[in-house]
Design a protein around this motif. Sequence first.
Motif, PDB file in Angstrom:
ATOM      1  N   SER A 119      37.980  38.817  53.611  1.00 11.23           N
ATOM      2  CA  SER A 119      37.718  40.090  53.169  1.00 11.23           C
ATOM      3  C   SER A 119      37.955  40.366  51.630  1.00 11.23           C
ATOM      4  O   SER A 119      36.969  41.092  51.164  1.00 11.23           O
ATOM      5  CB  SER A 119      38.675  41.262  53.865  1.00 11.23           C
ATOM      6  OG  SER A 119      38.992  40.780  55.316  1.00 11.23           O
ATOM      7  N   LEU A 120      38.577  39.554  51.165  1.00 11.21           N
ATOM      8  CA  LEU A 120      38.616  39.785  49.517  1.00 11.21           C
ATOM      9  C   LEU A 120      37.606  39.392  48.852  1.00 11.21           C
ATOM     10  O   LEU A 120      37.145  39.809  48.076  1.00 11.21           O
ATOM     11  CB  LEU A 120      39.842  39.034  49.058  1.00 11.21           C
ATOM     12  CG  LEU A 120      41.510  39.448  49.401  1.00 11.21           C
ATOM     13  CD1 LEU A 120      42.605  38.569  49.215  1.00 11.21           C
ATOM     14  CD2 LEU A 120      41.803  40.639  48.168  1.00 11.21           C
ATOM     15  N   LYS A 121      36.896  38.227  49.522  1.00  7.07           N
ATOM     16  CA  LYS A 121      35.662  37.717  48.991  1.00  7.07           C
ATOM     17  C   LYS A 121      34.686  37.976  50.002  1.00  7.07           C
ATOM     18  O   LYS A 121      34.520  37.210  51.023  1.00  7.07           O
ATOM     19  CB  LYS A 121      35.676  36.244  48.501  1.00  7.07           C
ATOM     20  CG  LYS A 121      36.293  36.060  47.451  1.00  7.07           C
ATOM     21  CD  LYS A 121      36.356  34.533  46.998  1.00  7.07           C
ATOM     22  CE  LYS A 121      35.226  34.166  46.356  1.00  7.07           C
ATOM     23  NZ  LYS A 121      35.698  32.569  45.909  1.00  7.07           N
ATOM     24  N   ALA A 135      55.322  40.628  43.571  1.00 10.84           N
ATOM     25  CA  ALA A 135      54.543  39.692  42.591  1.00 10.84           C
ATOM     26  C   ALA A 135      52.939  39.708  42.829  1.00 10.84           C
ATOM     27  O   ALA A 135      52.246  39.750  41.907  1.00 10.84           O
ATOM     28  CB  ALA A 135      55.068  38.411  42.690  1.00 10.84           C
ATOM     29  N   VAL A 136      52.736  40.052  44.123  1.00 14.54           N
ATOM     30  CA  VAL A 136      51.150  39.856  44.499  1.00 14.54           C
ATOM     31  C   VAL A 136      50.516  41.090  43.886  1.00 14.54           C
ATOM     32  O   VAL A 136      49.517  41.224  43.318  1.00 14.54           O
ATOM     33  CB  VAL A 136      51.094  39.870  45.890  1.00 14.54           C
ATOM     34  CG1 VAL A 136      49.590  40.196  46.376  1.00 14.54           C
ATOM     35  CG2 VAL A 136      51.612  38.576  46.441  1.00 14.54           C
ATOM     36  N   GLU A 137      51.343  42.355  44.155  1.00 17.20           N
ATOM     37  CA  GLU A 137      50.801  43.763  43.798  1.00 17.20           C
ATOM     38  C   GLU A 137      50.614  43.536  42.164  1.00 17.20           C
ATOM     39  O   GLU A 137      49.825  44.175  41.651  1.00 17.20           O
ATOM     40  CB  GLU A 137      52.056  44.755  43.801  1.00 17.20           C
ATOM     41  CG  GLU A 137      51.673  46.123  43.471  1.00 17.20           C
ATOM     42  CD  GLU A 137      52.876  46.989  43.482  1.00 17.20           C
ATOM     43  OE1 GLU A 137      53.619  47.152  44.382  1.00 17.20           O
ATOM     44  OE2 GLU A 137      52.999  48.084  42.509  1.00 17.20           O
ATOM     45  N   VAL A 184      44.325  42.229  37.804  1.00 21.23           N
ATOM     46  CA  VAL A 184      42.748  41.868  37.676  1.00 21.23           C
ATOM     47  C   VAL A 184      42.026  43.011  37.687  1.00 21.23           C
ATOM     48  O   VAL A 184      41.064  43.241  36.973  1.00 21.23           O
ATOM     49  CB  VAL A 184      42.398  40.871  38.892  1.00 21.23           C
ATOM     50  CG1 VAL A 184      41.087  40.782  39.320  1.00 21.23           C
ATOM     51  CG2 VAL A 184      43.410  39.549  38.966  1.00 21.23           C
ATOM     52  N   VAL A 185      42.493  44.034  38.593  1.00 22.83           N
ATOM     53  CA  VAL A 185      41.677  45.385  38.673  1.00 22.83           C
ATOM     54  C   VAL A 185      41.407  45.781  37.258  1.00 22.83           C
ATOM     55  O   VAL A 185      40.536  46.479  36.942  1.00 22.83           O
ATOM     56  CB  VAL A 185      42.129  46.371  39.686  1.00 22.83           C
ATOM     57  CG1 VAL A 185      41.533  47.616  39.662  1.00 22.83           C
ATOM     58  CG2 VAL A 185      42.000  45.709  41.073  1.00 22.83           C
ATOM     59  N   SER A 186      42.656  45.853  36.705  1.00 25.88           N
ATOM     60  CA  SER A 186      42.648  46.699  35.321  1.00 25.88           C
ATOM     61  C   SER A 186      41.949  45.719  34.264  1.00 25.88           C
ATOM     62  O   SER A 186      41.029  46.465  33.399  1.00 25.88           O
ATOM     63  CB  SER A 186      43.912  46.829  34.749  1.00 25.88           C
ATOM     64  OG  SER A 186      44.481  48.022  35.600  1.00 25.88           O
ATOM     65  N   GLN A 187      41.830  44.582  34.201  1.00 23.00           N
ATOM     66  CA  GLN A 187      41.141  43.768  33.358  1.00 23.00           C
ATOM     67  C   GLN A 187      39.627  44.083  33.652  1.00 23.00           C
ATOM     68  O   GLN A 187      38.717  44.327  32.708  1.00 23.00           O
ATOM     69  CB  GLN A 187      41.353  42.221  33.793  1.00 23.00           C
ATOM     70  CG  GLN A 187      42.075  41.388  32.814  1.00 23.00           C
ATOM     71  CD  GLN A 187      42.241  39.895  33.533  1.00 23.00           C
ATOM     72  OE1 GLN A 187      41.334  39.331  34.049  1.00 23.00           O
ATOM     73  NE2 GLN A 187      43.375  39.209  33.250  1.00 23.00           N
ATOM     74  N   ALA A 230      32.796  38.019  39.218  1.00 21.15           N
ATOM     75  CA  ALA A 230      33.872  37.306  38.840  1.00 21.15           C
ATOM     76  C   ALA A 230      35.364  37.875  38.876  1.00 21.15           C
ATOM     77  O   ALA A 230      36.253  37.254  39.233  1.00 21.15           O
ATOM     78  CB  ALA A 230      33.886  37.427  37.175  1.00 21.15           C
ATOM     79  N   ALA A 231      35.372  39.170  39.029  1.00 20.22           N
ATOM     80  CA  ALA A 231      36.395  39.896  39.312  1.00 20.22           C
ATOM     81  C   ALA A 231      36.991  39.677  40.735  1.00 20.22           C
ATOM     82  O   ALA A 231      38.147  39.546  40.989  1.00 20.22           O
ATOM     83  CB  ALA A 231      36.097  41.586  39.118  1.00 20.22           C
ATOM     84  N   MET A 232      36.071  39.725  41.646  1.00 19.08           N
ATOM     85  CA  MET A 232      36.207  39.346  43.009  1.00 19.08           C
ATOM     86  C   MET A 232      37.002  37.964  43.070  1.00 19.08           C
ATOM     87  O   MET A 232      37.883  37.792  43.992  1.00 19.08           O
ATOM     88  CB  MET A 232      35.000  39.223  43.953  1.00 19.08           C
ATOM     89  CG  MET A 232      35.244  39.424  45.388  1.00 19.08           C
ATOM     90  SD  MET A 232      33.608  39.852  46.382  1.00 19.08           S
ATOM     91  CE  MET A 232      32.631  38.586  45.891  1.00 19.08           C
ATOM     92  N   ASP A 233      36.416  36.842  42.414  1.00 20.96           N
ATOM     93  CA  ASP A 233      37.017  35.780  42.487  1.00 20.96           C
ATOM     94  C   ASP A 233      38.574  35.798  42.206  1.00 20.96           C
ATOM     95  O   ASP A 233      39.527  34.983  42.603  1.00 20.96           O
ATOM     96  CB  ASP A 233      36.339  34.747  41.598  1.00 20.96           C
ATOM     97  CG  ASP A 233      34.844  34.436  42.266  1.00 20.96           C
ATOM     98  OD1 ASP A 233      34.868  34.491  43.478  1.00 20.96           O
ATOM     99  OD2 ASP A 233      34.018  33.749  41.392  1.00 20.96           O
ATOM    100  N   LYS A 234      38.500  36.571  41.120  1.00 22.15           N
ATOM    101  CA  LYS A 234      40.204  36.430  40.469  1.00 22.15           C
ATOM    102  C   LYS A 234      41.029  37.353  41.338  1.00 22.15           C
ATOM    103  O   LYS A 234      42.148  36.898  41.353  1.00 22.15           O
ATOM    104  CB  LYS A 234      39.972  37.238  39.048  1.00 22.15           C
ATOM    105  CG  LYS A 234      39.596  36.409  37.758  1.00 22.15           C
ATOM    106  CD  LYS A 234      39.634  37.367  36.749  1.00 22.15           C
ATOM    107  CE  LYS A 234      39.190  36.508  35.440  1.00 22.15           C
ATOM    108  NZ  LYS A 234      40.138  36.100  34.364  1.00 22.15           N
ATOM    109  N   LEU A 235      40.471  38.088  41.930  1.00 20.48           N
ATOM    110  CA  LEU A 235      41.167  38.948  43.021  1.00 20.48           C
ATOM    111  C   LEU A 235      41.740  38.254  44.092  1.00 20.48           C
ATOM    112  O   LEU A 235      43.020  38.218  44.441  1.00 20.48           O
ATOM    113  CB  LEU A 235      40.153  40.207  43.573  1.00 20.48           C
ATOM    114  CG  LEU A 235      41.298  41.341  44.076  1.00 20.48           C
ATOM    115  CD1 LEU A 235      42.142  41.953  43.049  1.00 20.48           C
ATOM    116  CD2 LEU A 235      40.050  42.274  44.702  1.00 20.48           C
TER     117      LEU A 235
END
Length: 416
Positions: A217-219, A382-384, A390-393, A404-409
């Motif tokens: 679901s993340l990707k 730590a996960v939070e 990532v979301v702020s980046q 790319a953001a999705m991969d990092k997330l």
Amino acid sequence: MSMIRNSLLLAAVSTALSIPAQAGDVEVLHWWTSGGEAKAAAELKSSMQKKGHTWKDFAVAGGGGDAAMTVLKSRVVSGNAPAAAQIKGPSIQEWAREGVLANMDAVAKAEKWDSVLPKVIADGLKYKGNYVAAPVNVHRVNWLWANPEAFKKAGAKLPTTWDEFFVAAEALKKAGITPVAHGGQNWQDFTTFESVALGAGGAEFYRKALVQLDPGSLKSPTMLKVLETFKKVKGYTDKNAPGRDWNLATAMVIKGEAGMQLMGDWAKGEFIAAGKVPGKDFACVAAPGTAKSYTYNVDSFVLFKLKDAANQKAQQDLAVAIMGPEFQEVFNLNKGSIPVRLDMKLDKFDECAKLSAADFGASAKSGSLVPSIAHGMAVPSAVEGAIKDVVSQFWNDDKMTAAAAMDKLAAAAKAK
Ligand code: BGC
């Protein structure tokens, strides 16, 4: 081993409870420093002073509490913990595992917490079956706050979907009004992100991707759509948003300089403190697409183990006061949240609070009641931290693609 420790703790608590009224000191760490927050915190202080205790304010400014948590860690590590601290969600268990928290079962049993609290909330306040945190409220995070005058000027209508949101934003922009008041700090970015995820992806997607951290679901195409929608919101914020405090963003909506803000209902505390009336001077509607869902954020306090008997008594009095109906009413009227106790009348509360209470109950029944990630209710700290970064980046870097953001997330969700 832990049973022995628990019985020793229980014994200590009962001794503390049976000693005659004795004035103690109670040092309380919190981050309630904005106008509405400070008024609510003052109620807690006065309820302790009425019991004869000395309140030592340990306020660390910074919305969302990141700064407060950093200061707290260094105080506890140096062996100088405060009596109580505002801690919530999975962090409660993280602190309990360190063996530094006091057991609140004696108070919880005497005050019947199990029968007046929603189970989903009570469970989160316990460690190995014992209460180690006392809740003060339920904040709803998935709100949109709007200035009706600004909407009228722009000929815009309050949005109920993300498509409508962008139509309204465009109209506000044309009328020379900043469409979205935002403060660029990572917890504020994530507050917006999780409302987009809930509205554009739905409660089931939200839970699977952001609470259970399910890789599939993340990707996913849904996550891609969520990230793209989230980034589109940025185009409607002003250039001074980076670093702005959330309450200053709320002030822009109060003054009509901005049309709307995506923020939890502590924002209502600011409108109320400024003398504004809901339904007249400001509107509270669920964030686009989330009317049938509810992101909850429960503020709670833990007690640190203390040696001094008078201070222990003050701590226990704090726990009793926090959950008392009188305090729950006056505190939440100021804070913008609703009482966490299910047995309270809401006569004195406004329409936003009544809607919040109704939607809390309805979403609990329908399975669309979800914890807020931005406000520390859902995943280990730590996960939070990693997924917030990532979301702020992504929000700040206009060259980063949603893919790319999705991969990092997905990678950040594996942080331990
Ligand atoms: C807390 C609220 C607080 C807000 C802004 C949230 O995480 O739960 O009590 O008002 O941050 O500081």
